[in-house]
Design an enzyme around this catalytic site. Structure first.
Site, PDB file in Angstrom:
ATOM      1  N   ASP A  44       0.829  -1.202   0.000  1.00  0.00           N
ATOM      2  CA  ASP A  44       0.000   0.000   0.000  1.00  0.00           C
ATOM      3  C   ASP A  44       0.864   1.253   0.000  1.00  0.00           C
ATOM      4  O   ASP A  44       2.084   1.183  -0.143  1.00  0.00           O
ATOM      5  CB  ASP A  44      -1.034  -0.033   1.128  1.00  0.00           C
ATOM      6  CG  ASP A  44      -0.406  -0.344   2.467  1.00  0.00           C
ATOM      7  OD1 ASP A  44       0.773   0.036   2.656  1.00  0.00           O
ATOM      8  OD2 ASP A  44      -1.079  -0.955   3.313  1.00  0.00           O
ATOM      9  N   LYS A  66      -4.301   3.680  -1.333  1.00  0.00           N
ATOM     10  CA  LYS A  66      -3.691   4.990  -1.443  1.00  0.00           C
ATOM     11  C   LYS A  66      -4.297   5.867  -0.376  1.00  0.00           C
ATOM     12  O   LYS A  66      -5.467   5.723  -0.042  1.00  0.00           O
ATOM     13  CB  LYS A  66      -4.031   5.547  -2.826  1.00  0.00           C
ATOM     14  CG  LYS A  66      -3.360   6.820  -3.196  1.00  0.00           C
ATOM     15  CD  LYS A  66      -3.532   7.006  -4.702  1.00  0.00           C
ATOM     16  CE  LYS A  66      -3.714   8.447  -5.065  1.00  0.00           C
ATOM     17  NZ  LYS A  66      -4.152   8.617  -6.436  1.00  0.00           N
ATOM     18  N   MET A 181      -2.210   8.604  13.289  1.00  0.00           N
ATOM     19  CA  MET A 181      -3.384   9.062  12.520  1.00  0.00           C
ATOM     20  C   MET A 181      -4.167  10.123  13.279  1.00  0.00           C
ATOM     21  O   MET A 181      -5.400  10.145  13.237  1.00  0.00           O
ATOM     22  CB  MET A 181      -4.319   7.860  12.213  1.00  0.00           C
ATOM     23  CG  MET A 181      -3.676   6.793  11.357  1.00  0.00           C
ATOM     24  SD  MET A 181      -4.672   5.299  11.209  1.00  0.00           S
ATOM     25  CE  MET A 181      -4.147   4.367  12.633  1.00  0.00           C
TER      26      MET A 181
HETATM   27  N1  SAH Z   1       1.521  -0.068  10.874  1.00  0.00           N
HETATM   28  C1  SAH Z   1       2.001   1.296  10.887  1.00  0.00           C
HETATM   29  C2  SAH Z   1       0.912   2.289  11.209  1.00  0.00           C
HETATM   30  C3  SAH Z   1      -0.134   2.394  10.112  1.00  0.00           C
HETATM   31  S1  SAH Z   1      -1.346   3.593  10.477  1.00  0.00           S
HETATM   32  C4  SAH Z   1       3.171   1.422  11.883  1.00  0.00           C
HETATM   33  O1  SAH Z   1       3.438   0.465  12.613  1.00  0.00           O
HETATM   34  O2  SAH Z   1       3.817   2.456  11.888  1.00  0.00           O
HETATM   35  C5  SAH Z   1      -0.764   4.968   9.534  1.00  0.00           C
HETATM   36  C6  SAH Z   1      -0.190   6.018  10.452  1.00  0.00           C
HETATM   37  O3  SAH Z   1       1.129   5.671  10.851  1.00  0.00           O
HETATM   38  C7  SAH Z   1      -0.027   7.386   9.836  1.00  0.00           C
HETATM   39  O4  SAH Z   1      -1.250   8.097   9.790  1.00  0.00           O
HETATM   40  C8  SAH Z   1       0.935   8.010  10.804  1.00  0.00           C
HETATM   41  O5  SAH Z   1       0.306   8.352  12.006  1.00  0.00           O
HETATM   42  C9  SAH Z   1       1.862   6.843  11.085  1.00  0.00           C
HETATM   43  N2  SAH Z   1       3.059   6.845  10.215  1.00  0.00           N
HETATM   44  C10 SAH Z   1       3.404   5.927   9.306  1.00  0.00           C
HETATM   45  N3  SAH Z   1       4.601   6.225   8.758  1.00  0.00           N
HETATM   46  C11 SAH Z   1       5.016   7.362   9.335  1.00  0.00           C
HETATM   47  C12 SAH Z   1       6.182   8.183   9.223  1.00  0.00           C
HETATM   48  N4  SAH Z   1       7.184   7.885   8.383  1.00  0.00           N
HETATM   49  N5  SAH Z   1       6.267   9.293  10.008  1.00  0.00           N
HETATM   50  C13 SAH Z   1       5.295   9.599  10.888  1.00  0.00           C
HETATM   51  N6  SAH Z   1       4.179   8.866  11.030  1.00  0.00           N
HETATM   52  C14 SAH Z   1       4.040   7.766  10.275  1.00  0.00           C
END
Ligand code: SAH
Length: 270
Positions: A44, A66, A181
């Site tokens: 994704d 997306k 999020m």
């Molecule tokens: N499974 C993922 C989370 C998915 S939910 C994990 O373990 O990180 C999606 C959320 O993750 C985004 O809205 C944001 O809050 C966070 N996120 C993912 N990548 C990020 C990044 N590089 N920097 C900051 N927040 C991030």
């Protein structure tokens, strides 16, 4: 003697793999190996192109989502894609940003695989709250400031009367709060935390696109963070770290200046 032409391919295995927060060097060796060997990769939007570049060039790529209003494959559809590919004999990597079991719906996918009788493995990844904190210079626990950490999703509408997260309660914990999020609902969430007793001057740090070349961070307080981050144009993907430890970023931030230095080098070189 068996007639080989009538034999069906053995069912493949599905690997639910965490791709980490963005920096390809934070990928685990196991994730790297599986990507290079996969017959199919279901991915994704949160997975960086540099990581997709490590994939087996012959692998079938299936894009299933997306961010923000664009195409997003329904969860049940993703689960049936995984089952269909595995039944066709393919070894499948289901690649997710961060860790597959932290706000990644990896649990639902693993349950669907069990129900379909498909073999699976889970490969953990560096979840974005850990990465955002580390790259922003925030020790999530610290003997002088915090001895527990909570991961929360801000995705749920906090004005819903039947909201399952009782934000006021989290205002009383004295823990470091890591909000995934949370940008859209940040104003309501921080107001409810204060209603629960969290002091308005409690430090709050927003870290956007942590670990990547677009990494940005903003230190504020819970009273002001929603407004200040909106004015500064912060948005998803971002983690908000709330608690005394967030203030240590003024002393320990190391990556933001490295990104700025690199940008400066590029600007002066061009
Ligand atoms: N499974 C993922 C989370 C998915 S939910 C994990 O373990 O990180 C999606 C959320 O993750 C985004 O809205 C944001 O809050 C966070 N996120 C993912 N990548 C990020 C990044 N590089 N920097 C900051 N927040 C991030």
């Amino acid at each position: 003697m068996n007639d080989c032409s009538t034999q069906v391919a053995p069912t493949g295995t599905v690997y639910l793999v965490g791709a980490g927060p963005g920096d390809p060097e934070l990928l685990t060796r196991k994730a790297h190996r599986l990507l290079g060997a996969a017959d199919a990769i279901v991915h994704d939007y949160l997975v960086a192109p540099e990581i997709m570049a490590l994939a087996n060039p012959a692998a079938e790529l299936v894009f299933v989502g997306k961010k923000g209003g664009g195409f997003c494959c329904p969860q049940r559809e993703i689960e049936s894609i995984l089952v269909r590919l595995a039944r066709a004999g393919k070894n499948v990597v289901r690649l997710k940003g961060g860790d597959p079991f932290v706000f990644g719906r990896g649990g639902e996918e693993a349950e669907a695989l069990v129900e379909a009788g498909i073999a699976f493995e889970i490969v953990p990844g560096v979840t974005s709250a850990l990465a955002a904190a580390a790259y922003a210079g925030v020790p999530l626990t610290h003997r002088a400031h915090a001895s527990s950490v909570v991961f929360l999703t801000g995705h749920e509408d906090p004005t819903k009367p039947d909201s399952v997260i009782h934000w006021e309660d989290y205002g009383k914990l004295g823990a470091t709060l890591c909000l995934y999020m949370g940008m859209k609902n940040l104003e309501t969430i921080t107001r409810r935390l204060q209603a629960g007793g969290l002091a308005p001057e409690t430090p709050a740090l927003v870290v956007q696109s942590a670990t990547t070349g677009d990494h940005r961070q903003l230190l504020s307080t819970i009273a002001k963070v929603a407004l200040e981050s909106e004015h500064a144009g912060f948005g998803a993907p971002a983690i908000v770290v709330i608690g005394e430890v967030a203030a240590l970023s003024t002393k320990l931030a190391w990556f933001q200046s490295a990104v700025a230095d690199r940008a400066g080098v590029c600007a002066s070189a061009s």
